[in-house]
Design a protein around this motif. Structure first.
Motif, PDB file in Angstrom:
ATOM      1  N   SER A  10      -4.321  -0.525  -9.430  1.00  0.00           N
ATOM      2  CA  SER A  10      -2.996  -0.954  -8.975  1.00  0.00           C
ATOM      3  C   SER A  10      -1.939  -0.729 -10.044  1.00  0.00           C
ATOM      4  N   THR A  34       9.499  -0.999  -2.376  1.00  0.00           N
ATOM      5  CA  THR A  34       8.466  -1.498  -1.467  1.00  0.00           C
ATOM      6  C   THR A  34       7.076  -1.121  -1.961  1.00  0.00           C
ATOM      7  N   PHE A  35       6.918   0.116  -2.406  1.00  0.00           N
ATOM      8  CA  PHE A  35       5.631   0.587  -2.931  1.00  0.00           C
ATOM      9  C   PHE A  35       5.258  -0.201  -4.184  1.00  0.00           C
ATOM     10  N   ILE A  90       3.888  -3.593  -3.104  1.00  0.00           N
ATOM     11  CA  ILE A  90       2.537  -3.474  -2.543  1.00  0.00           C
ATOM     12  C   ILE A  90       1.500  -3.300  -3.656  1.00  0.00           C
ATOM     13  N   ILE A 102      -1.459  -6.584  -3.792  1.00  0.00           N
ATOM     14  CA  ILE A 102      -2.872  -6.396  -3.431  1.00  0.00           C
ATOM     15  C   ILE A 102      -3.818  -6.956  -4.500  1.00  0.00           C
TER      16      ILE A 102
END
Length: 389
Positions: free
Chosen positions: A85, A96-97, A100, A104
């Motif tokens: 990540s 946004t990416f 995310i 996670i």
């Protein structure tokens, strides 16, 4: 403690540091992240608040789910996800990416912390358990208070991508350490899910959870925008900001030790007095934050008190549910991170509506709420003799 155990606990602590560094390290570079993705600083704060929200959601659930699996395998899974990540965060092309890529792994955060605390305790004799556990908790504190200045310094001399690379490297080193030096750790004994969940039927547990949520909202709601406050109000940025963060971090490590001593001496009284002392510091911050020299003194005291909050929070919840220590630690992580989510979100609202300076008002309001629930628990469940001694 043998050299082998010291290495084992060091690796556990390094993993804790890497995970907490990933969570909190971005605090010092929120203004740069906001600029890079063309969003406001309060929007950039979602990288902190949503991460914390994910931890809060998974805290009481996933440690129980993974409790039946080999602990070494679970630690490798968690650290591997964090490495991947972090690499994705380096190459994030839009906000946004980036969110995310952070949310996670955040769900697995409490899994590693809970295992690290349990594994450290089970690796030593009963007499040495407090010492072993305190070292793991030091990894939590170091990740929070040292990760921020280190990340800010790297970003100031290189780039945001370089700071994100630092996150990935620390977690990768911890992954390799677990892979090479940590033995297989199958779970031999575990409490049933039902016996642990029963602590949620006790009112004292809920009073403690709410108090801890507000304590952490009070601390994180202001500290999450520490860099923006220093830049906007005190007019300190760049290397000066990095220096202030290092000072804050050093003071916090001292606060971690001091907090343990205070709780050992008189836990109830220490918890009860804490909101009053922090409230005085916030009042001075509000009225003197624009002056560099007073701000230096405030930052030192602020750093000490910020770290003590972790000790107080962990004690307040685990002392309410001593019959289920692992689950109580999960509740501690959930409550603390839910507090971070609420505090950071409300802090962002104060910035948007009133300006950076007024995040201190939000911190004071949360301190008052925390004090109310602390006093409620003391009044309902603590004998007077225990308070005075």
């Amino acid at each position: 403690m043998s050299k082998r155990n010291k290495l084992f606990i060091f690796i556990l602590t390094l993993g804790v540091f890497g995970i907490l560094n990933t969570e909190m390290g971005v605090i010092g570079i929120l203004p740069q992240i906001a600029e890079q993705f063309n969003v406001s600083v309060s929007q950039a704060g979602l990288l902190v608040s949503l991460f914390a929200l994910a931890v809060a959601i998974s805290g009481p659930i996933l440690p129980l789910v993974f409790s039946r699996f080999n602990r070494r395998g679970v630690m490798l899974l968690v650290l591997g996800v964090f490495v991947i990540s972090n690499i994705f965060s380096i190459f994030a092309t839009n906000f946004t990416f980036a969110i995310i890529a952070r949310v996670i792994p955040a769900f697995l955060h409490p899994v590693y912390i809970s295992i690290a605390l349990t594994a450290a305790a089970s690796s030593v004799s009963d007499k040495e358990i407090p010492k072993a556990v305190s070292k793991v908790i030091m990894g939590v504190s170091a990740g929070i208070v040292l990760g921020v200045p280190i990340t800010t310094f790297i970003a100031s001399i290189a780039s945001i991508d370089a700071a994100m690379t630092f996150f990935a490297i620390v977690n990768a080193v911890a992954f390799i350490g677990v892979l090479l030096f940590v033995p297989s750790m199958p779970v031999r004994e575990r409490l049933s899910y039902g016996s642990q969940l029963r602590v949620l039927k006790k009112a004292i547990t809920w009073h403690s959870i709410v108090a801890v949520i507000f304590v952490n909202a009070a601390t994180a709601g202001v500290y999450s925008y520490f860099a923006e406050y220093l830049a906007t109000i005190t007019h300190i940025s760049g290397k000066g900001l990095s220096l202030m963060l290092v000072i804050f971090g050093a003071a916090s490590l001292f606060g971690n030790v001091l907090g343990g001593k205070l709780l050992s001496k008189n836990a109830i009284k220490s918890v009860m007095i804490y909101p009053f002392v922090f409230g005085v510091v916030y009042i001075f911050l509000f009225f003197m934050g624009q002056f560099t020299v007073p701000m230096f003194i405030i930052v030192v005291i602020w750093g000490v008190l910020y770290a003590i909050a972790s000790n107080i929070s962990q004690y307040w919840i685990t002392s309410a549910a001593p019959e289920a220590p692992e689950f109580a630690n999960g509740l501690f992580l959930t409550s603390g991170n839910l507090g971070v989510t609420i505090g950071t979100t409300v802090g962002g609202l104060f910035i948007s509506g009133m300006g950076v300076r007024y995040i201190v008002v939000g911190g004071l309001l949360f301190l008052i709420l925390s004090l109310a629930f602390i006093l409620l628990r003391i009044y309902m469940y603590t004998p007077k003799k225990q308070i005075s001694h």
